[in-house]
Design an enzyme around this catalytic site. Sequence first.
Site, PDB file in Angstrom:
ATOM      1  N   GLU A 185      -1.033   8.977 -11.952  1.00 44.29           N
ATOM      2  CA  GLU A 185       0.209   8.288 -11.654  1.00 44.29           C
ATOM      3  C   GLU A 185      -0.063   7.024 -10.837  1.00 44.29           C
ATOM      4  O   GLU A 185      -0.962   6.989  -9.989  1.00 44.29           O
ATOM      5  CB  GLU A 185       1.163   9.232 -10.916  1.00 44.29           C
ATOM      6  CG  GLU A 185       1.502  10.424 -11.796  1.00 44.29           C
ATOM      7  CD  GLU A 185       2.585  11.343 -11.261  1.00 44.29           C
ATOM      8  OE1 GLU A 185       3.197  12.039 -12.071  1.00 44.29           O
ATOM      9  OE2 GLU A 185       2.825  11.377 -10.038  1.00 44.29           O
ATOM     10  N   CYS A 244       0.358   1.019  -5.968  1.00 44.33           N
ATOM     11  CA  CYS A 244      -0.416   2.134  -5.411  1.00 44.33           C
ATOM     12  C   CYS A 244      -1.220   2.734  -6.560  1.00 44.33           C
ATOM     13  O   CYS A 244      -0.667   3.266  -7.519  1.00 44.33           O
ATOM     14  CB  CYS A 244       0.563   3.143  -4.813  1.00 44.33           C
ATOM     15  SG  CYS A 244      -0.242   4.570  -4.119  1.00 44.33           S
ATOM     16  N   CYS A 255      -8.117  15.427  -7.174  1.00 49.02           N
ATOM     17  CA  CYS A 255      -8.884  15.096  -5.967  1.00 49.02           C
ATOM     18  C   CYS A 255      -9.767  16.271  -5.619  1.00 49.02           C
ATOM     19  O   CYS A 255      -9.355  17.424  -5.727  1.00 49.02           O
ATOM     20  CB  CYS A 255      -7.928  14.788  -4.810  1.00 49.02           C
ATOM     21  SG  CYS A 255      -8.781  14.111  -3.357  1.00 49.02           S
ATOM     22  N   CYS A 307      -6.990  18.520   1.327  1.00 44.09           N
ATOM     23  CA  CYS A 307      -6.058  18.307   2.439  1.00 44.09           C
ATOM     24  C   CYS A 307      -4.836  19.206   2.207  1.00 44.09           C
ATOM     25  O   CYS A 307      -4.250  19.197   1.123  1.00 44.09           O
ATOM     26  CB  CYS A 307      -5.647  16.835   2.524  1.00 44.09           C
ATOM     27  SG  CYS A 307      -7.076  15.754   2.721  1.00 44.09           S
ATOM     28  N   CYS A 344      -1.173  17.827   0.993  1.00 43.64           N
ATOM     29  CA  CYS A 344      -1.117  16.849  -0.097  1.00 43.64           C
ATOM     30  C   CYS A 344      -0.997  17.563  -1.439  1.00 43.64           C
ATOM     31  O   CYS A 344      -1.789  18.470  -1.734  1.00 43.64           O
ATOM     32  CB  CYS A 344      -2.378  15.992  -0.083  1.00 43.64           C
ATOM     33  SG  CYS A 344      -2.408  14.780  -1.423  1.00 43.64           S
ATOM     34  N   GLY A 366      -6.571  10.845  -5.670  1.00 44.82           N
ATOM     35  CA  GLY A 366      -8.025  10.805  -5.542  1.00 44.82           C
ATOM     36  C   GLY A 366      -8.519  10.171  -4.262  1.00 44.82           C
ATOM     37  O   GLY A 366      -7.768   9.584  -3.496  1.00 44.82           O
ATOM     38  N   SER A 412      -7.909   3.323   1.008  1.00 47.65           N
ATOM     39  CA  SER A 412      -7.531   4.387   1.934  1.00 47.65           C
ATOM     40  C   SER A 412      -8.515   5.530   1.758  1.00 47.65           C
ATOM     41  O   SER A 412      -8.801   5.945   0.642  1.00 47.65           O
ATOM     42  CB  SER A 412      -6.109   4.867   1.615  1.00 47.65           C
ATOM     43  OG  SER A 412      -5.725   5.877   2.510  1.00 47.65           O
ATOM     44  N   LEU A 460      -5.962   9.830   9.076  1.00 47.11           N
ATOM     45  CA  LEU A 460      -6.431  10.527  10.277  1.00 47.11           C
ATOM     46  C   LEU A 460      -5.683  11.857  10.447  1.00 47.11           C
ATOM     47  O   LEU A 460      -6.284  12.921  10.443  1.00 47.11           O
ATOM     48  CB  LEU A 460      -6.236   9.607  11.490  1.00 47.11           C
ATOM     49  CG  LEU A 460      -6.877  10.057  12.786  1.00 47.11           C
ATOM     50  CD1 LEU A 460      -8.379  10.176  12.664  1.00 47.11           C
ATOM     51  CD2 LEU A 460      -6.510   9.085  13.909  1.00 47.11           C
ATOM     52  N   HIS A 461      -4.396  11.783  10.670  1.00 43.20           N
ATOM     53  CA  HIS A 461      -3.477  12.922  10.678  1.00 43.20           C
ATOM     54  C   HIS A 461      -3.625  13.902  11.838  1.00 43.20           C
ATOM     55  O   HIS A 461      -2.781  14.789  11.998  1.00 43.20           O
ATOM     56  CB  HIS A 461      -3.531  13.711   9.356  1.00 43.20           C
ATOM     57  CG  HIS A 461      -3.332  12.865   8.150  1.00 43.20           C
ATOM     58  ND1 HIS A 461      -2.325  11.923   8.051  1.00 43.20           N
ATOM     59  CD2 HIS A 461      -4.021  12.773   6.968  1.00 43.20           C
ATOM     60  CE1 HIS A 461      -2.394  11.325   6.872  1.00 43.20           C
ATOM     61  NE2 HIS A 461      -3.419  11.799   6.213  1.00 43.20           N
ATOM     62  N   CYS A 463       4.247   9.161  -0.993  1.00 39.84           N
ATOM     63  CA  CYS A 463       2.879   9.553  -0.593  1.00 39.84           C
ATOM     64  C   CYS A 463       2.689  11.052  -0.747  1.00 39.84           C
ATOM     65  O   CYS A 463       3.501  11.836  -0.272  1.00 39.84           O
ATOM     66  CB  CYS A 463       2.629   9.252   0.882  1.00 39.84           C
ATOM     67  SG  CYS A 463       2.837   7.565   1.324  1.00 39.84           S
TER      68      CYS A 463
HETATM   69  N1  SAH Z   1      -7.729  10.197  -0.554  1.00 34.02           N
HETATM   70  C1  SAH Z   1      -7.343   8.961   0.076  1.00 34.02           C
HETATM   71  C2  SAH Z   1      -6.308   8.243  -0.726  1.00 34.02           C
HETATM   72  C3  SAH Z   1      -4.946   8.939  -0.769  1.00 34.02           C
HETATM   73  S1  SAH Z   1      -3.884   7.965   0.114  1.00 34.02           S
HETATM   74  C4  SAH Z   1      -6.915   9.256   1.497  1.00 34.02           C
HETATM   75  O1  SAH Z   1      -6.892  10.406   1.888  1.00 34.02           O
HETATM   76  O2  SAH Z   1      -6.696   8.307   2.264  1.00 34.02           O
HETATM   77  C5  SAH Z   1      -2.457   8.870   0.253  1.00 34.02           C
HETATM   78  C6  SAH Z   1      -1.964   8.959   1.686  1.00 34.02           C
HETATM   79  O3  SAH Z   1      -0.813   9.809   1.722  1.00 34.02           O
HETATM   80  C7  SAH Z   1      -2.996   9.585   2.592  1.00 34.02           C
HETATM   81  O4  SAH Z   1      -2.918   9.098   3.892  1.00 34.02           O
HETATM   82  C8  SAH Z   1      -2.564  11.017   2.551  1.00 34.02           C
HETATM   83  O5  SAH Z   1      -3.116  11.747   3.601  1.00 34.02           O
HETATM   84  C9  SAH Z   1      -1.074  10.871   2.616  1.00 34.02           C
HETATM   85  N2  SAH Z   1      -0.365  12.065   2.150  1.00 34.02           N
HETATM   86  C10 SAH Z   1      -0.832  13.045   1.370  1.00 34.02           C
HETATM   87  N3  SAH Z   1       0.102  13.984   1.162  1.00 34.02           N
HETATM   88  C11 SAH Z   1       1.199  13.578   1.822  1.00 34.02           C
HETATM   89  C12 SAH Z   1       2.510  14.119   1.951  1.00 34.02           C
HETATM   90  N4  SAH Z   1       2.862  15.252   1.347  1.00 34.02           N
HETATM   91  N5  SAH Z   1       3.391  13.425   2.694  1.00 34.02           N
HETATM   92  C13 SAH Z   1       3.051  12.262   3.259  1.00 34.02           C
HETATM   93  N6  SAH Z   1       1.829  11.703   3.164  1.00 34.02           N
HETATM   94  C14 SAH Z   1       0.904  12.356   2.449  1.00 34.02           C
END
Ligand code: SAH
Length: 367
Positions: free
Chosen positions: A98, A111, A118, A122, A125, A167, A199, A222-223, A341
């Site tokens: 997508e 995007c 992936c 995480c 996600c 990914g 990212s 980071l999260h 996201c």
């Molecule tokens: N794998 C890379 C690229 C993905 S970017 C990365 O981790 O950076 C997508 C972004 O959205 C990342 O910051 C990811 O952590 C965040 N993300 C993933 N799931 C999400 C969700 N359910 N709600 C909000 N952000 C999310």
Amino acid sequence: MSESVKSELINLLDFDRKGLQAFFVELGEKPFRATQLLKWIYQEGVEDFQQMTNLSKSLRAYLIEHCTIQAPEILLEKIASDGTRKWVIQMSCGNRVETVFIPEENRGTLCVSSQVGCALACTFCSTAQQGFNRNLNVSEIIGQLYVAQQRLADDAKITNVVMMGMGEPLLNFDNAVAAMNLMMDDFCFGLSKRRVTVSTSGIVPAMNRLNDVCDVSMAVSLHAPTDELRNQLVPINEKYPLADLMEACRAYAKAGPRRHITFEYVMLDGINDSRQDAKALIRLLSHVPSKVNLIPFNPFPQTNYQCSPMPRIIEFRDTLHNAGLVTTIRKTRGEDIDAACGQLVGQVKDKSRRHIKLQQMRAGNAI
Ligand code: SAH
């Protein structure tokens, strides 16, 4: 032309400028042919080699016989009430990814996905829940811009690209770098390096390598401000813990003038959103030129997480802001078409068996 014949042809969308130069030199041609070809493809929109009149007849004949310009196909388009567009794009072997276009007043951000599914896990996600099939090749990454711009035509222009789709781009390093080089190439999409953002979840060795080969903006997912919490949310942290990640961030920021790192931080109710978390984050980021982007969690089926309430997100932002950290709250876009996201799923023929493991774990109520 049948699929099997087509797939034996060399897809010229798989090459960045350097790759194309090498290709032409191997054919006994001058390297500047690469510029001519990039111009035809990406600026003139010409896919028919016969029309590429500044190439010699014999070169055109060679290209017709051996090469193709083949972008992936848009299978489905959804347009959200806020104007965000999501395209489901068909890749080979039944996989789909997508791609999302987010129009704003002064810019249009695409995007882009870098892998089918992936390989990381995480926990918040939805792409991660799909498992993993394969890396996208260069033509499939740059092809997302190519078909998106064709589809948008005169309605909108792609001014920014974020490698934030499905990914982990730095685990598909060479292809992601070649595609980003094309995005920034003057004869291709000509985007400035500040408008192309990769990212990453924090693949430390690849972040260090990127420094040497490609000059793009970096966002780090980071999260969490501590290893203990990050190990749970972004399990790759066990391999590349925060101390190493921050060191790589510092080095990347230092390598370019006025460079900073954007830290993405998903807001999860009761998990990572306390005042104490904010304070720990301030300490963690104190030695890195940083911006923080707080992302309200976007729910998806079968998740147990919830988004932090907006007042808490605002309080979190204010705490960071008062400590001198530039902090924004990401506006959720395209929610009504599952384009926000972490909501991108495509169609992944999972080879990692992760979706099966997750189903079994859920059945046992382990998550
Ligand atoms: N794998 C890379 C690229 C993905 S970017 C990365 O981790 O950076 C997508 C972004 O959205 C990342 O910051 C990811 O952590 C965040 N993300 C993933 N799931 C999400 C969700 N359910 N709600 C909000 N952000 C999310």
